[in-house]
Design a protein around this motif. Structure first.
Motif, PDB file in Angstrom:
ATOM      1  N   THR A 338       0.576  -1.365   0.374  1.00 14.79           N
ATOM      2  CA  THR A 338       0.183  -0.211   0.359  1.00 14.79           C
ATOM      3  C   THR A 338       1.381   1.570   0.248  1.00 14.79           C
ATOM      4  N   ARG A 341       2.370   1.687  -3.334  1.00 11.55           N
ATOM      5  CA  ARG A 341       1.676   1.964  -4.474  1.00 11.55           C
ATOM      6  C   ARG A 341       0.842   3.490  -4.795  1.00 11.55           C
ATOM      7  N   SER A 342       0.516   3.857  -3.180  1.00  5.31           N
ATOM      8  CA  SER A 342       0.445   5.454  -2.896  1.00  5.31           C
ATOM      9  C   SER A 342       1.476   6.372  -3.096  1.00  5.31           C
ATOM     10  N   ARG A 344       3.692   5.972  -5.316  1.00 11.57           N
ATOM     11  CA  ARG A 344       3.724   5.846  -6.953  1.00 11.57           C
ATOM     12  C   ARG A 344       2.566   7.165  -7.171  1.00 11.57           C
ATOM     13  N   GLU A 345       0.981   6.630  -7.098  1.00 13.11           N
ATOM     14  CA  GLU A 345       0.274   7.420  -7.484  1.00 13.11           C
ATOM     15  C   GLU A 345       0.622   9.052  -7.597  1.00 13.11           C
ATOM     16  N   SER A 376      10.616   0.780  -5.788  1.00 17.40           N
ATOM     17  CA  SER A 376       8.918  -0.037  -5.427  1.00 17.40           C
ATOM     18  C   SER A 376       8.840  -0.721  -6.422  1.00 17.40           C
ATOM     19  N   PRO A 383       2.994  -5.479  -4.718  1.00 15.14           N
ATOM     20  CA  PRO A 383       1.799  -5.279  -4.189  1.00 15.14           C
ATOM     21  C   PRO A 383       0.989  -6.080  -3.797  1.00 15.14           C
TER      22      PRO A 383
END
Length: 405
Positions: A338, A341-342, A344-345, A376, A383
């Motif tokens: 998480t 991913r967060s 990267r977003e 990442s 993830p």
């Protein structure tokens, strides 16, 4: 698991607070940013950074206090890594991996710890967990031959913890281990040519018929369940859960990189730049800019909150003398995904706000993006794997997809 004793750090009163250590890391951000391009071009952390981090005592945060270290907790280590990554991703990554490798040495028997830090409490350690080697059983230990890629921090370390198969006299594998080997017994192959995290110097270590005594071999299989051979069982830091620590440290630099990206974009917008091919002469006045920056900031907060929750769970369990329960360990693997991913977003949104100029070589945002995209993708960070194993734990599925929980 070994019974808990009442060992207490002998220098506890002298240990700086967590906030003080984080402040020291934050004070290094301007220096690390000024050296980031050179670190990347040289494909290794510049010595000025190494010396500054050493002077701030940030290589000693995971070293036992009885051997001259600061012996902090996992939360402090992660917070320090975040601040360093606000300055430079490669420097933060290499420092983080050396610090967590030092933490792993704290799990070894005292005799091994004395060999690493007894004469030099500033000695640094790198590590690769994958057992890409062969072993041969001899009297008193193993003879090891192998190659270990992605050895972050190896250019700045005096010791290495390397994954090996543990074999019996017949040569049959009976366990997976980590061998503690001085760098003087290893060679370094220059193999680290990558798109991101270029400055970590994560080259390949090579051992050719190196003898490793038994006291410098850690059973990884037993350690996953909390069975550590250290005699100093009263030291909470070295009761922390193995896999959650090893996984969680990998995303702390990613949180710092995302924060750096936000700071770069905020500074650019403060200069009053507009949006090309629109009537907006100040991008900061556009709702699209405001929404995307707010969403990015929230994603970064989400990442950091997941990271700190996981670290708090690890620290509390270690302080209580209980090994972190299986379901929470599984959740930490999902937390790691998480966070990645967060981050990267968040950076993707910030790149949208900043536009094509983000990718100019002179713009530090493109290096942040490359470093984050590379770091990442570490195998332990994946993830989907983290979510799958956590989902199995939540649903009571006994068969798991990895031992690294």
């Amino acid at each position: 698991m070994t019974a808990i004793t009442t060992d207490r750090p002998s220098t506890a009163d002298a240990v700086p607070s967590s906030d003080e250590l984080v402040a020291r890391a934050a004070n290094l951000v301007p220096l690390l940013r000024s050296n980031a391009e050179t670190t990347e071009k040289q494909r290794r952390v510049v010595e000025e950074n190494i010396e500054a981090i050493k002077a701030a005592d940030l290589y000693r945060i995971s070293v036992p206090s009885r051997l001259g270290g600061l012996q902090t907790d996992v939360t402090t280590s992660l917070r320090v890594s975040v601040e360093l990554a606000r300055g430079d991703g490669s420097t933060a990554w290499a420092t983080t991996l050396m610090n967590v490798s030092a933490w792993m040495i704290g799990l070894f028997p005292d005799r091994a710890q004395q060999e690493v830090w007894g004469e030099d409490p500033t000695a640094r350690v790198c590590g690769v967990l994958a057992p890409t080697a062969t072993s041969r059983k001899v009297e008193g230990g193993l003879v090891v031959t192998g190659r270990w890629g992605f050895a972050s921090g190896c250019l700045h370390s005096q010791w290495a913890g390397l994954g090996i198969p543990i074999v019996n006299e017949a040569g049959e594998p009976i366990d997976q281990g980590m061998a503690l080997i001085p760098m003087s017994d290893l060679s370094v192959e220059d193999t680290w040519y990558v798109a991101g995290m270029r400055g970590t110097g994560s080259n390949t270590l090579v051992a050719d018929e190196v003898f490793v005594p038994d006291h410098r071999i850690l059973s990884v299989t037993r350690a996953i369940g909390g069975d550590y051979p250290t005699e100093h069982t009263g030291e909470a830091l070295y009761r922390s859960a193995l896999v959650p620590v090893l996984a969680l440290v990998l995303v702390a630099p990613q949180v710092g990189l995302a924060k750096q990206a936000l700071e770069i974009v905020q500074a650019s917008l403060a200069k009053g730049r507009g949006i090309s091919y629109t009537f907006y002469d100040k991008s900061s006045l556009a709702p699209t800019t405001q929404l995307q920056v707010a969403q990015a900031a929230q994603l970064i907060d989400t990442a950091e909150l997941h990271m700190l929750r996981a670290a708090g769970d690890i620290d509390r369990a270690a302080a209580s003398g209980e090994y972190l329960d299986f379901d929470t360990r599984a959740r930490v693997r999902a937390d790691v995904g998480t966070v990645a991913r967060s981050c990267r977003e968040a950076v993707d949104l910030l790149l949208n706000v900043h536009g094509a100029g983000s990718f100019a070589e002179a713009n530090p945002l493109q290096r942040v993006w490359r470093d984050l995209e590379t770091g990442s993708r570490h195998g332990v960070v994946n993830p989907e794997i983290g979510f799958e194993l956590y989902g199995r734990a939540l649903l009571g599925v006994q068969e798991q997809i990895t031992a690294l929980i």
